[in-house]
Design a protein around this motif. Sequence first.
Motif, PDB file in Angstrom:
ATOM      1  N   ALA A  17      -3.156  -1.117  -4.712  1.00  0.00           N
ATOM      2  CA  ALA A  17      -4.031   0.008  -4.595  1.00  0.00           C
ATOM      3  C   ALA A  17      -4.614   0.883  -5.535  1.00  0.00           C
ATOM      4  CB  ALA A  17      -2.772   0.970  -3.788  1.00  0.00           C
TER       5      ALA A  17
ATOM      6  N   ASN B  92      -5.265   5.498   0.785  1.00  0.00           N
ATOM      7  CA  ASN B  92      -4.541   4.145   0.608  1.00  0.00           C
ATOM      8  C   ASN B  92      -3.438   4.376  -0.650  1.00  0.00           C
ATOM      9  OD1 ASN B  92      -3.922   1.502   1.401  1.00  0.00           O
ATOM     10  ND2 ASN B  92      -4.734   0.997  -0.684  1.00  0.00           N
TER      11      ASN B  92
ATOM     12  N   THR C 165       0.578   4.184  -0.300  1.00  0.00           N
ATOM     13  CA  THR C 165       1.124   3.232  -0.978  1.00  0.00           C
ATOM     14  C   THR C 165       2.205   3.745  -1.927  1.00  0.00           C
ATOM     15  OG1 THR C 165      -0.646   1.652  -0.754  1.00  0.00           O
ATOM     16  CG2 THR C 165       0.830   0.934  -2.175  1.00  0.00           C
TER      17      THR C 165
END
Length: 428
Positions: free
Chosen positions: A387, A366, A370
């Motif tokens: 994140a 993630n 991001t």
Amino acid sequence: MKTVRNWSLLVALVLSSGVAFADKISLTPQTAVEYALENNISLKQEKITLDSKEREKKYSWNGVSPSASLSASYTSSIPSKEKSRDTISAGARISATLTPSLYAQVKSAALAYDSQEINYESARTSISFSVIKNYYEILYEKENLSLSEKNLETKKNQYKSNLEKFNRGMLNQVDVLSAQINYQNTELTFETQKINLESNIAIFKQTLGIPQDQEVEFSGDFNGLFNFKKITGESIQINSPSVALLEKQLESARNSLLLNRFKAYGPSLTASYNYSTSYFADGFEKNSNGGSLSVGASIPLDGIMPWSSSAQSINSSKDNIESIELKLENEKESIRIKTESLVKKINQCVDNLKVRKDSIKLAETNYDMTLKAYNYGTRDLLTLQSAQDSLLSSKVNLIAEANTMVASICELENICGMNPGTLLGENK
């Protein structure tokens, strides 16, 4: 163990001579325990008490030891009378008393030593578990501090990057201020964690008996714990030191009852021999000479009167026995409940570790996605920070879970009377 002793002695000699000690001491959980068992102050105090009880046990029979005495006197008439003669006399006396309570007294001293021996071994075990638990706690804090340091560096770089973008007119001031606040807050958190770690290491050194100016390094890690296997209650042998101590207390209480009964009803035998001789001082002419032997017996009757102190002591001893029996029964049940609870807690930690390892992989994916989106301008700074915080939190949670599991394992081993590190060793 011998190498550890020699090493400890070398450290002490170097420090006492005023020479700076440059080399670090590399500590594993096992070597840390060895240092503590060798140098811990509270253990040394327990050993002094144990030695004292051993002496009392060794000479507990001295109640039957005969009593002996010597005497001498010089007699002269003042004023001097006709035909009076000064005399010199000397005497000796030896006596002994034998009571049935002597048996209970000797046994009481032996039981007191046994109880203190259990206390001493329990103290050694408790120190060992405390060292292992605190060792991994420090490892956790070091790992957490390392992650916080990386997070601090990232926050710092983000702030500098945002400031540069702002100066080029590519970013608004709100994003710069937000990055600056996050960086400063992270720095404060990092400094607090650093101070706490240094304080805990200082306390840990004191427990191990290591000088505060001696550098140490912790060579252990959590890697072997991430794949810890589940345990079952059936595989655990319970030999609780707290139960053993209560059982010894119960035995001692029963012996105290026997002692009070002996004092209340038991006969006493006494024997003594006296010898004396005297001489006239002017010519050392014998004046008298002789000895006498006496033997006697006595039987106390206080015990037959229910209001007497002897009878009340017997009743108090019975009450004490009943109270300890209840404590013993309750302690066994408490240990059974705690054991079951800790086994469940440990197994839950094992499951949680698997989930947290997976969470780290997801958080890493993630964050990477991001970060790329942020660089392309499709994600804002707040989303990127979220994140990153999620990734850091996942890593911290993993080692925190492992540390919680270690603490539970140490507690389980301690209350069940296992050797320190038994369950940790079986899972390697």
